[in-house]
Design a protein around this motif. Structure first.
Motif, PDB file in Angstrom:
ATOM      1  N   LEU A 281       7.748   1.979  14.408  1.00 48.80           N
ATOM      2  CA  LEU A 281       6.977   0.864  13.794  1.00 48.80           C
ATOM      3  C   LEU A 281       5.657   1.422  13.079  1.00 48.80           C
ATOM      4  CD1 LEU A 281       7.224  -2.041  16.435  1.00 48.80           C
ATOM      5  CD2 LEU A 281       8.722  -1.846  14.336  1.00 48.80           C
ATOM      6  N   HIS A 282       5.601   0.646  11.833  1.00 49.39           N
ATOM      7  CA  HIS A 282       4.179   1.121  11.106  1.00 49.39           C
ATOM      8  C   HIS A 282       3.215  -0.174  11.069  1.00 49.39           C
ATOM      9  CE1 HIS A 282       1.447   1.974   8.043  1.00 49.39           C
ATOM     10  NE2 HIS A 282       1.783   3.033   7.873  1.00 49.39           N
ATOM     11  N   HIS A 283       2.084   0.174  12.055  1.00 49.20           N
ATOM     12  CA  HIS A 283       0.948  -0.790  11.797  1.00 49.20           C
ATOM     13  C   HIS A 283      -0.392  -0.168  11.492  1.00 49.20           C
ATOM     14  CE1 HIS A 283       3.194  -2.839  15.619  1.00 49.20           C
ATOM     15  NE2 HIS A 283       3.626  -3.578  14.512  1.00 49.20           N
ATOM     16  N   HIS A 284      -0.379   1.034  11.301  1.00 50.08           N
ATOM     17  CA  HIS A 284      -1.464   1.773  10.505  1.00 50.08           C
ATOM     18  C   HIS A 284      -0.834   2.868  10.120  1.00 50.08           C
ATOM     19  CE1 HIS A 284      -2.288   2.544  14.593  1.00 50.08           C
ATOM     20  NE2 HIS A 284      -2.931   3.726  14.226  1.00 50.08           N
ATOM     21  N   CYS A 285      -1.503   3.531   8.914  1.00 48.70           N
ATOM     22  CA  CYS A 285      -1.115   4.916   8.640  1.00 48.70           C
ATOM     23  C   CYS A 285      -1.627   6.022   9.563  1.00 48.70           C
ATOM     24  CB  CYS A 285      -1.405   5.114   7.395  1.00 48.70           C
ATOM     25  SG  CYS A 285      -0.728   4.149   6.007  1.00 48.70           S
ATOM     26  N   VAL A 286      -0.554   6.870  10.143  1.00 46.17           N
ATOM     27  CA  VAL A 286      -1.045   7.954  10.921  1.00 46.17           C
ATOM     28  C   VAL A 286      -0.477   9.172  10.539  1.00 46.17           C
ATOM     29  CG1 VAL A 286      -0.860   6.526  13.016  1.00 46.17           C
ATOM     30  CG2 VAL A 286       1.243   7.520  12.391  1.00 46.17           C
TER      31      VAL A 286
ATOM     32  N   PHE B 147       4.958  -2.879   2.856  1.00 43.17           N
ATOM     33  CA  PHE B 147       4.402  -4.337   2.507  1.00 43.17           C
ATOM     34  C   PHE B 147       3.487  -4.359   3.809  1.00 43.17           C
ATOM     35  CE2 PHE B 147       4.373  -8.859   3.574  1.00 43.17           C
ATOM     36  CZ  PHE B 147       4.162  -9.340   2.308  1.00 43.17           C
ATOM     37  N   HIS B 148       2.227  -4.737   3.827  1.00 38.58           N
ATOM     38  CA  HIS B 148       1.454  -4.881   5.021  1.00 38.58           C
ATOM     39  C   HIS B 148       1.800  -6.409   5.453  1.00 38.58           C
ATOM     40  CE1 HIS B 148      -2.333  -4.926   7.320  1.00 38.58           C
ATOM     41  NE2 HIS B 148      -2.739  -6.050   6.678  1.00 38.58           N
ATOM     42  N   VAL B 149       2.179  -6.198   6.860  1.00 35.37           N
ATOM     43  CA  VAL B 149       2.372  -7.321   7.741  1.00 35.37           C
ATOM     44  C   VAL B 149       1.233  -7.371   8.704  1.00 35.37           C
ATOM     45  CG1 VAL B 149       4.079  -8.421   9.268  1.00 35.37           C
ATOM     46  CG2 VAL B 149       4.830  -6.894   7.413  1.00 35.37           C
ATOM     47  N   PRO B 150       0.187  -8.321   8.442  1.00 39.23           N
ATOM     48  CA  PRO B 150      -0.873  -8.477   9.655  1.00 39.23           C
ATOM     49  C   PRO B 150      -0.328  -9.020  10.876  1.00 39.23           C
ATOM     50  CG  PRO B 150      -1.009 -10.070   7.750  1.00 39.23           C
ATOM     51  CD  PRO B 150      -0.029  -9.231   7.483  1.00 39.23           C
ATOM     52  N   PRO B 151      -1.130  -8.944  11.926  1.00 37.15           N
ATOM     53  CA  PRO B 151      -0.733  -9.109  13.277  1.00 37.15           C
ATOM     54  C   PRO B 151      -0.868 -11.080  13.319  1.00 37.15           C
ATOM     55  CG  PRO B 151      -2.601  -7.810  13.510  1.00 37.15           C
ATOM     56  CD  PRO B 151      -2.487  -7.774  11.845  1.00 37.15           C
ATOM     57  N   GLY B 152       0.070 -11.439  13.814  1.00 35.07           N
ATOM     58  CA  GLY B 152       0.128 -12.987  13.761  1.00 35.07           C
ATOM     59  C   GLY B 152       1.171 -13.445  12.507  1.00 35.07           C
ATOM     60  N   SER B 153       2.056 -12.556  12.209  1.00 37.14           N
ATOM     61  CA  SER B 153       2.558 -12.808  10.985  1.00 37.14           C
ATOM     62  C   SER B 153       3.887 -13.291  11.665  1.00 37.14           C
ATOM     63  CB  SER B 153       3.087 -11.642  10.021  1.00 37.14           C
ATOM     64  OG  SER B 153       2.055 -11.380   9.408  1.00 37.14           O
TER      65      SER B 153
ATOM     66  N   PHE C  40       0.821  -1.128   0.058  1.00 39.35           N
ATOM     67  CA  PHE C  40       0.052  -0.086   0.083  1.00 39.35           C
ATOM     68  C   PHE C  40       0.769   1.324   0.070  1.00 39.35           C
ATOM     69  CE2 PHE C  40       0.969  -1.209   4.406  1.00 39.35           C
ATOM     70  CZ  PHE C  40       1.199  -0.057   4.931  1.00 39.35           C
ATOM     71  N   VAL C  41       0.361   2.304  -0.539  1.00 40.15           N
ATOM     72  CA  VAL C  41       1.007   3.611  -0.508  1.00 40.15           C
ATOM     73  C   VAL C  41       0.867   4.209   0.720  1.00 40.15           C
ATOM     74  CG1 VAL C  41       0.956   5.988  -1.506  1.00 40.15           C
ATOM     75  CG2 VAL C  41       0.500   4.062  -2.825  1.00 40.15           C
ATOM     76  N   CYS C  42       2.020   4.714   1.414  1.00 42.40           N
ATOM     77  CA  CYS C  42       1.950   5.225   2.777  1.00 42.40           C
ATOM     78  C   CYS C  42       2.630   6.602   2.872  1.00 42.40           C
ATOM     79  CB  CYS C  42       2.973   4.437   3.670  1.00 42.40           C
ATOM     80  SG  CYS C  42       3.262   4.749   5.265  1.00 42.40           S
TER      81      CYS C  42
ATOM     82  N   GLY D 287       7.003  -4.435  11.819  1.00 42.00           N
ATOM     83  CA  GLY D 287       5.660  -3.726  11.235  1.00 42.00           C
ATOM     84  C   GLY D 287       5.659  -3.698   9.844  1.00 42.00           C
ATOM     85  N   ASP D 288       4.937  -3.088   9.173  1.00 43.02           N
ATOM     86  CA  ASP D 288       4.740  -2.841   7.778  1.00 43.02           C
ATOM     87  C   ASP D 288       5.961  -2.233   7.185  1.00 43.02           C
ATOM     88  OD1 ASP D 288       1.996  -3.718   8.185  1.00 43.02           O
ATOM     89  OD2 ASP D 288       1.370  -1.676   8.398  1.00 43.02           O
ATOM     90  N   PHE D 289       6.787  -2.742   6.492  1.00 43.85           N
ATOM     91  CA  PHE D 289       8.218  -2.510   6.051  1.00 43.85           C
ATOM     92  C   PHE D 289       8.227  -1.853   4.534  1.00 43.85           C
ATOM     93  CE2 PHE D 289       8.017  -6.903   5.602  1.00 43.85           C
ATOM     94  CZ  PHE D 289       8.387  -7.283   4.058  1.00 43.85           C
ATOM     95  N   VAL D 290       9.144  -1.243   4.382  1.00 40.39           N
ATOM     96  CA  VAL D 290       9.265  -0.359   2.977  1.00 40.39           C
ATOM     97  C   VAL D 290       9.783  -1.191   1.902  1.00 40.39           C
ATOM     98  CG1 VAL D 290      10.130   1.565   1.932  1.00 40.39           C
ATOM     99  CG2 VAL D 290       9.345   1.769   4.316  1.00 40.39           C
ATOM    100  N   LEU D 291       9.118  -1.039   0.832  1.00 41.92           N
ATOM    101  CA  LEU D 291       9.259  -1.633  -0.555  1.00 41.92           C
ATOM    102  C   LEU D 291       9.917  -0.770  -1.561  1.00 41.92           C
ATOM    103  CD1 LEU D 291       6.163  -3.869  -1.078  1.00 41.92           C
ATOM    104  CD2 LEU D 291       8.347  -4.319   0.015  1.00 41.92           C
ATOM    105  N   ARG D 292       9.170   0.507  -1.358  1.00 42.96           N
ATOM    106  CA  ARG D 292       9.993   1.465  -2.420  1.00 42.96           C
ATOM    107  C   ARG D 292       9.934   2.745  -1.311  1.00 42.96           C
ATOM    108  NH1 ARG D 292       6.882   3.189  -7.337  1.00 42.96           N
ATOM    109  NH2 ARG D 292       5.788   4.631  -5.702  1.00 42.96           N
ATOM    110  N   ARG D 293      11.299   3.595  -1.404  1.00 44.94           N
ATOM    111  CA  ARG D 293      11.325   4.568  -0.441  1.00 44.94           C
ATOM    112  C   ARG D 293      10.833   6.042  -1.063  1.00 44.94           C
ATOM    113  NH1 ARG D 293      17.472   3.783   0.512  1.00 44.94           N
ATOM    114  NH2 ARG D 293      17.647   5.927  -0.399  1.00 44.94           N
TER     115      ARG D 293
END
Length: 306
Positions: free
Chosen positions: A114-119, A131-137, A99-101, A158-164
């Motif tokens: 850590l990124h768990h949801h966009c703020v 990259f979206h990393v859901p709970p329990g990954s 997802f775009v962040c 957490g959700d980690f970067v794919l393209r900076r």
């Protein structure tokens, strides 16, 4: 785990000349590839232009050649692989794995980065893609040297970067795409990259790519316990005298010094290492070196890369 023919690789970043820790990883991966009877690929990971040092990649290639560590097939340059990374990113976006962040580092500071949801407090003209990393990954894998490994990627990364946000491709995506493209089945690298493995396995699963077997070699540490590449970053290996350097690396990899007795020719020495290499003897823990343990002829004063 893939059942493809064994294939190893060495993938240095051109941020400087080869130091002893880098050459140890190169030699270890070369030995394991030859032991398994498979090819040894070479990749220049120049995906991060701000950290790339002009001339460093060519200097690294020259050093590897001087030590007789000859690769199979063409050298892959990540700087020329943008289309492949974009194709993978498009698939991850289409499948809902990415997802775009618009979050900045300051936005995430309250959560320890850590990124768990966009703020994000406002949209950015240059958003990153994560990259979206859901709970329990929780990712489990068996490291060839360090045994069973487990990481809760959601909780620890957490959700980690794919393209900076600056447009550069993130290491995690590039390495996964390239390992698959080169048919790599044995990833042999330094233990400083052990923490990245779970993220790479998640990406392999999302992209339906095979997961290689991972071997994380010990780091070389100086007397105070600092990573050697940091404390001796200005001191590369001396490629002018390959035989004594290869002997020292062989010893650091836990292999029997008796196997190389009386051999003064580089190619004959490498042939002997191929015959005698025993993966079960590879050290499992980082190597603490006493002061002066890597003195000449291992190290030299480096020329400036040009």
């Amino acid at each position: 785990m893939t059942s493809s023919p064994s294939c190893g690789r060495f993938a240095p970043s051109p941020t400087g000349l080869l130091h002893p820790g880098s050459l140890l990883a190169a030699f270890g991966s070369w030995l394991l590839a030859r032991h398994h009877g498979g090819p040894w690929r070479l990749r220049i990971e120049d995906v991060d232009p701000p950290r790339t040092v002009a001339g460093a990649a060519q200097a690294q290639l020259q050093s590897l050649a001087a030590f007789g560590l000859v690769h199979d097939g063409p050298v892959i340059w990540q700087s020329a692989r943008g289309d492949a990374y974009q194709t993978a990113l498009d698939r991850l976006l289409a499948d809902g794995h990415a997802f775009v962040c618009h979050c900045s580092r300051s936005d995430l500071a309250a959560n320890g980065g850590l990124h768990h949801h966009c703020v994000a407090r406002q949209a950015r003209p240059d958003p990153a893609v994560r990259f979206h990393v859901p709970p329990g990954s929780i990712v489990r894998f068996e490291d060839g040297l360090r045994g069973p490994q487990q990481q809760d990627v959601h909780a620890e990364v957490g959700d980690f970067v794919l393209r900076r946000a600056d447009g550069c491709w993130a290491y995690q995506l590039a390495v996964v795409v390239d390992d698959a493209a080169q048919g790599v089945t044995e990833v042999v690298r330094g233990a400083d990259l052990l923490d990245s493995t779970a993220r790479q396995i998640l990406l392999q699963q999302a992209l339906d790519l095979p997961t290689p077997r991972y071997w994380h070699l010990p780091l070389l540490l100086d007397a105070p316990g600092h990573k050697l590449s940091k404390s001796l970053a200005a001191m590369p290996v001396d490629a002018g005298e390959p035989v004594p350097v290869l002997r020292r690396l062989w010893e650091l990899l836990g292999q029997p010094t008796s196997a190389l007795e009386g051999i003064d020719d580089r190619d004959a020495l490498l042939a002997a290492t191929r015959r005698s290499f025993n993966p079960s003897l590879l050290p499992r823990a980082d190597i603490l070196l006493p002061a002066g343990a890597l003195s000449a002829p291992m190290l030299q004063n480096p020329p400036s890369p040009t």
